[in-house]
Design an enzyme around this catalytic site. Sequence first.
Site, PDB file in Angstrom:
ATOM      1  N   GLU A  20       2.702   4.935  -4.119  1.00  0.00           N
ATOM      2  CA  GLU A  20       2.769   5.838  -5.301  1.00  0.00           C
ATOM      3  C   GLU A  20       4.142   6.508  -5.414  1.00  0.00           C
ATOM      4  O   GLU A  20       4.532   6.771  -6.549  1.00  0.00           O
ATOM      5  CB  GLU A  20       1.665   6.898  -5.199  1.00  0.00           C
ATOM      6  N   ASP A  80      -8.981   4.066  -2.112  1.00  0.00           N
ATOM      7  CA  ASP A  80      -9.930   4.486  -1.075  1.00  0.00           C
ATOM      8  C   ASP A  80     -11.230   5.044  -1.654  1.00  0.00           C
ATOM      9  O   ASP A  80     -11.438   6.266  -1.687  1.00  0.00           O
ATOM     10  CB  ASP A  80      -9.264   5.524  -0.170  1.00  0.00           C
ATOM     11  N   ASP A 108       0.847  -1.197   0.000  1.00  0.00           N
ATOM     12  CA  ASP A 108       0.000   0.000   0.000  1.00  0.00           C
ATOM     13  C   ASP A 108       0.887   1.254   0.000  1.00  0.00           C
ATOM     14  O   ASP A 108       2.100   1.168   0.185  1.00  0.00           O
ATOM     15  CB  ASP A 108      -0.893  -0.047   1.248  1.00  0.00           C
TER      16      ASP A 108
HETATM   17  C1  GLC Z   1      -4.615   3.566   2.750  1.00  0.00           C
HETATM   18  C2  GLC Z   1      -5.197   2.361   2.022  1.00  0.00           C
HETATM   19  C3  GLC Z   1      -6.277   1.734   2.868  1.00  0.00           C
HETATM   20  C4  GLC Z   1      -5.682   1.338   4.224  1.00  0.00           C
HETATM   21  C5  GLC Z   1      -5.104   2.572   4.913  1.00  0.00           C
HETATM   22  C6  GLC Z   1      -4.374   2.223   6.195  1.00  0.00           C
HETATM   23  O1  GLC Z   1      -5.558   4.569   2.863  1.00  0.00           O
HETATM   24  O2  GLC Z   1      -5.679   2.729   0.770  1.00  0.00           O
HETATM   25  O3  GLC Z   1      -6.804   0.602   2.215  1.00  0.00           O
HETATM   26  O4  GLC Z   1      -6.677   0.783   5.026  1.00  0.00           O
HETATM   27  O5  GLC Z   1      -4.156   3.198   4.048  1.00  0.00           O
HETATM   28  O6  GLC Z   1      -3.334   1.333   5.978  1.00  0.00           O
END
Ligand code: GLC
Length: 780
Positions: free
Chosen positions: A416, A501, A413
């Site tokens: 980017e 998200d 995650d």
């Molecule tokens: C980011 C991700 C989300 C995750 C959050 C905390 O916003 O896109 O899916 O729950 O980080 O890790």
Amino acid sequence: MKPVEMASDWESARKLPTRAEAKRRDNVFAGQSVVENALFAGVEVIRVSAWPKGHNAPPHSYAIVHAVSPGLVEDANVPYEEEPWPDDMDDELEGPERRVEQSNQDLAREFADVIEDGQWQEVVDPILPLKLEWQQSSETCWQFFFDLAPGARCLGLGERNSSLNLRSSSHTLFNTDNHLHIESMDSMYKSIPFLIIEQGEHFIGLFLDSPARQRWDLDSLITSQASIELLSRRGWQLYCIGPSTLPNIVKTFTTLTGRAKLPPMWAIGHQQCRWSYPDQETVIRIAHEFRQRRIPCDGIVLDIDYMDDYRVFTSSAERFPDFKDLISDLSRNNFKVTAIIDPGVKEDSKYFVYTDGVKHDYFCKTGDDKVFIGEVWPGRSAFPDFLKQEVRMWWAAQHGFHTENGIAGIWNDMNEPAIFKNQEPLAWDADQLPADDDQLFMQETPEGRIGHFEVRNLYGSMMSRSSFEGMLALRPNQRPFVLTRSGYAGVQRYAAVWLGDNMSWWHHLSRSIPMLLNMGMSGVAFSGVDIGGFGHNCSGELLTRWYALGMFYPFFRNHCWMKGDAQEPWAFGPVVEAHCKKFIETRYRLLPYIYSLFWENSRSGAPLMRPMAWHYPEDQFARELDDQFLFGENLLVAPIVERGRTWRSVYLPEGLWHPFEGGEPLQGGQVYKIQWNLDAIPVFVKDGSLIPMSDVIQSTEDYARAPITFHCFGKSGRGVFFEDDGNSLDYENGDYNEWRLKVDDGQLIAQPVELGFDSRRKDFRLLYNGKAESVTLSIS
Ligand code: GLC
């Protein structure tokens, strides 16, 4: 997601210069370019390679896996064999086409040379499709122009917050943590610069291979002109694929950029996540609820709070004191655990990942050679330079923490990379690149050190490559499951994706259809969105409808943030629970069909979720629809995606279509008003389909023993059944069974295509005319 305010919460695209305006500029910086063409199993591809003065070749491509010409920098870093072009692919093509045979003048071009499969050769005096032209308009800006015929439609282009047809709007490709998910801020988490142009029944693909920022204007001035602006000092390669059929265009694109391996069976089951289940007791409770309520589930996903103060490759001693035991308990109950890994490494002189990374020079550095520090969940953090192979190998080895604890899947995650207070590092209206050493940090490429913005769109792909290769090395012969938020063309080789998200909004439910369809046409089939929506609060009705559609997302996960209400399938009481359970069970019943579609994807790149034009290109009406789609060739999914509605219109293309749950078939070629109650499975099945279905199971652990029923929709039926061990890579050596099945007059005829797998499954049934009877699969 990020906790602080963004610099600007919306953008409006700067108008790009038109072809006429741009022609007035001088081509002062243009260097060399070369045009080549090649055939890939009957589909023509033209490649333009360009590099500015001072360079002697276009930059190394991280996307292309096939047919890299000698002279270009080869990827010496690929540690495993990339899939070669299979010899038998030619036979599978539906009517290879020669472009010169097309009547459309725009498409007609002539090539003097005879071209060979996969062999590039230079074209003298080329005529490019779509009146394609390019120029370098300043030291850091390239411009491209092409025509879009009236009525031509634009598809693909990766992750776009858009309806299916991308025409008449502009699109920024610069990987961004776009937690708002609103159209006016159009950069998203992934950038895949591959556009498919649909002109009549023909399709042309354009792939601009550069990981620097691109803006595509797809005729926003409605003058039938499109343009691309690329901010880069380096060169690029542009591929024009086709014209051909839509399946052939995607097949050729995924020949060039690679295909996904089969996913492990468990990863296509139902998965449950929340940011975050705060401690091990909660995780156990959630898992227990699934089994006790008999709601099928294969995966529990751990978000950032399992870690010790967000230090990657650690677990929290306070909240997860028995981490390893937790994972093995879950595994005994047939749950696989996926754990999140973010790229940001906490700056902490007592933390081994940080000190090791600094010692070996693995982190991205600023122009003046200091470790670049940005703020993310752990606070001040350093960022590995995943473009370097030694860094990818070092990071890959850290995954031993996860495999030793029994973690099965890896979730990448924030890659980017997201950096709080700097989510949009390049001003949205910039028309030039800053100097290399003023682009956040520098990165290493085969051509030397360059500014991050030149390669930003690769960060997530190369991080997931490291996770993929790490898991493969640590658990040899087990298929890795990696999920990534960010990516570039070719990311499908390493990871599944979800679209970040989203919100618990009805609009985001309906938007998920065209967004996932465009992802599939961009080479990434294994994708999904957070079921129930990530931000905001879900409702019982929304969750119900989301599961009714979500059971057809290739990646099938319920996830939401911590601020909102819980949204596990039972969170809204017994009525909603019963509906969601039915949809999840239907997903498990369809696993044999879904798994066969993944098999097809691994061989041809065909996505599971397909726009109507995939199979009905000549149907003018069908191809404009993006609130319904085909799931494989045989299922047409037309869910309700609006609050309070029980009716919708459904267009059935030519032929007869059977309601999935039974009832009289409907004649296609027209629109019907269809009632879908809250518990309805919103699907029609094409007449003549033989759909392999499993009995309901609680997890894929039981799949190998579950009876399979071949469900014949109509008087006769055709279908495919694929099986293997669901976990290893042995299928790549022929250890699988693939059957072509046919039912005529109630008789099943099974023809093996391959019989390399020693299956223990004995219980097969044929459901014909409402009656089920036992059948055997044997060579007839
Ligand atoms: C980011 C991700 C989300 C995750 C959050 C905390 O916003 O896109 O899916 O729950 O980080 O890790």
